[in-house]
Design an enzyme around this catalytic site. Structure first.
Site, mmCIF file in Angstrom:
data_model
loop_
_atom_site.group_PDB
_atom_site.id
_atom_site.type_symbol
_atom_site.label_atom_id
_atom_site.label_comp_id
_atom_site.label_asym_id
_atom_site.label_seq_id
_atom_site.Cartn_x
_atom_site.Cartn_y
_atom_site.Cartn_z
ATOM 1 N N SER A 133 -4.021 -28.254 19.237
ATOM 2 C CA SER A 133 -3.243 -28.521 18.029
ATOM 3 C C SER A 133 -2.135 -29.531 18.327
ATOM 4 O O SER A 133 -2.427 -30.641 18.741
ATOM 5 C CB SER A 133 -2.692 -27.198 17.480
ATOM 6 O OG SER A 133 -2.241 -27.328 16.161
ATOM 7 N N ASP A 288 -12.646 -26.772 11.391
ATOM 8 C CA ASP A 288 -11.193 -26.961 11.278
ATOM 9 C C ASP A 288 -10.884 -27.679 9.967
ATOM 10 O O ASP A 288 -11.430 -28.749 9.691
ATOM 11 C CB ASP A 288 -10.685 -27.781 12.469
ATOM 12 C CG ASP A 288 -9.174 -27.736 12.633
ATOM 13 O OD1 ASP A 288 -8.464 -27.590 11.632
ATOM 14 O OD2 ASP A 288 -8.720 -27.860 13.781
ATOM 15 N N HIS A 317 -9.427 -23.729 12.645
ATOM 16 C CA HIS A 317 -8.476 -24.304 13.589
ATOM 17 C C HIS A 317 -8.249 -23.392 14.791
ATOM 18 O O HIS A 317 -7.994 -23.855 15.902
ATOM 19 C CB HIS A 317 -7.148 -24.575 12.875
ATOM 20 C CG HIS A 317 -6.131 -25.256 13.736
ATOM 21 N ND1 HIS A 317 -6.334 -26.502 14.292
ATOM 22 C CD2 HIS A 317 -4.897 -24.864 14.151
ATOM 23 C CE1 HIS A 317 -5.273 -26.856 15.008
ATOM 24 N NE2 HIS A 317 -4.395 -25.873 14.945
#
Length: 342
Positions: A133, A288, A317
């Protein structure tokens, strides 16, 4: 100078002029290390934190028998500015406290991390930089800012710059938090709990995929009693643990993430990608919702030594980080093993 703390360390960085033009006086970079730096100083790994995360949240991927084994590697986990441990709105004295904390970029973060790596530890090359991320965003910056230093790179569920759609998603998250009257333009006396809870509810629709919810994995895999129990405990509870201004500071960093937005590349995104010469695996999550695989495919097409390897998961995600799903965690760890053996 570095001073020890109970569970992590603080590097005193002095007065740091940020890309925004503000001076972060007495800047502090928190970090934790695992393993031992060898005599040649060539077994180091940098593993930055993610949005809302702190160094302990990265430890699911560190340990004996895992790719990031402290018996083999010296693993440095630097805490992102704004995460409550490094310099943040919640711990910075006036006048840059709370709602006046200056804007910080990923470039600013990695500049400080580079100082930590080179000045504190005397490291000249890195075996690996990896992150999930926003940690991936920082890894991309490492690869483009210091290409001769980074030998390998693995990014999961992240991107080299924030897309317009991603920016808009974050505007919704921000609006939910700042709509709370208790927020008081960042100078609150007590946490804006309603806003933090609303932020968690907005985030819940993006952090996991449609299929994750359709298959009721919050109940069957994570053990929550109901969907509402998951929303309250996992999402609202998670955001209530963080300081609102810290979350907003990191959100700004995320929205303005771009490896080319600096004096090295002057906005030439393709050039910045082409300078990442590290042996790289780029791992988007197939489902995602805010770092879609097609963005990663484009990035890989501009990088000379990159492989595109999506995570085949319906966990959205969350497939790439936090170790929530053992199958996904095994997939990410195996990719790291593969990369480190090259």
């Amino acid at each position: 100078m570095t001073k020890k703390s109970d569970t992590f360390e603080i590097a005193e960085m002095g007065d740091v002029v940020l890309q925004s033009g503000a001076t972060l006086r007495g800047a502090k970079l928190a970090y934790k290390t695992h393993g031992t730096l060898n005599a040649a100083r060539d077994n180091a790994v940098v593993y930055p934190t993610w949005y809302g995360g702190q160094h302990a949240d990265n430890e699911w991927l560190i340990g004996a028998g895992l790719a990031l084994d402290p018996a083999r590697y010296f693993i440095i986990v630097p805490d992102m500015l704004g995460n409550g441990l490094s310099s943040s709105p919640s711990n910075t004295p006036p006048p840059y406290n709370q709602g006046r904390f200056p804007h910080v970029t990923a470039y600013d973060n990695v500049k400080l991390q580079h100082r930590l790596v080179t000045e504190t530890f005397g490291i000249e090359t890195l075996e690996l930089v990896t992150g999930w991320s926003m940690g991936a965003l920082q890894a991309y910056h490492w690869g483009s800012m210091y290409p001769d230093m980074v030998k390998r790179m693995l990014t999961s569920c992240g991107s080299a710059r924030c897309s317009p759609h991603n920016f808009v998603f974050l505007e919704g998250v921000k609006a939910a938090l700042t709509a709370d009257a208790e927020w008081k333009e960042g100078f609150y006396d007590k946490p804006p709990a309603r806003g933090l809870r609303a932020m968690g509810r907005v985030y819940a629709g993006w952090g996991f995929s449609q299929a994750f919810y359709r298959e009721k994995l919050a109940i069957t895999a994570l053990g929550y009693a109901s969907l509402e129990d998951f929303l309250v405990t996992f999402w609202e509870g998670g955001f209530l643990e963080s300081d609102a201004n810290d979350l907003l500071a990191m959100l700004w960093t995320w929205q303005h993430g771009d490896i080319s937005a600096n004096p090295l590349y002057n906005g030439d995104f393709d050039l910045a990608l082409s300078r990442i010469t590290a042996k790289t695996i780029v791992m988007p999550g197939q489902t995602d919702l805010y770092f879609p695989p097609e963005d990663s495919q484009y990035e890989v097409s501009k990088m000379p030594n990159a492989e595109y390897r999506p995570i085949p998961s319906i966990w959205g995600h969350q497939a790439g980080g936090a170790g929530l799903n053992p199958v996904d965690a095994k997939f990410v760890n195996a990719a790291l093993v593969d990369l480190l053996e090259r």
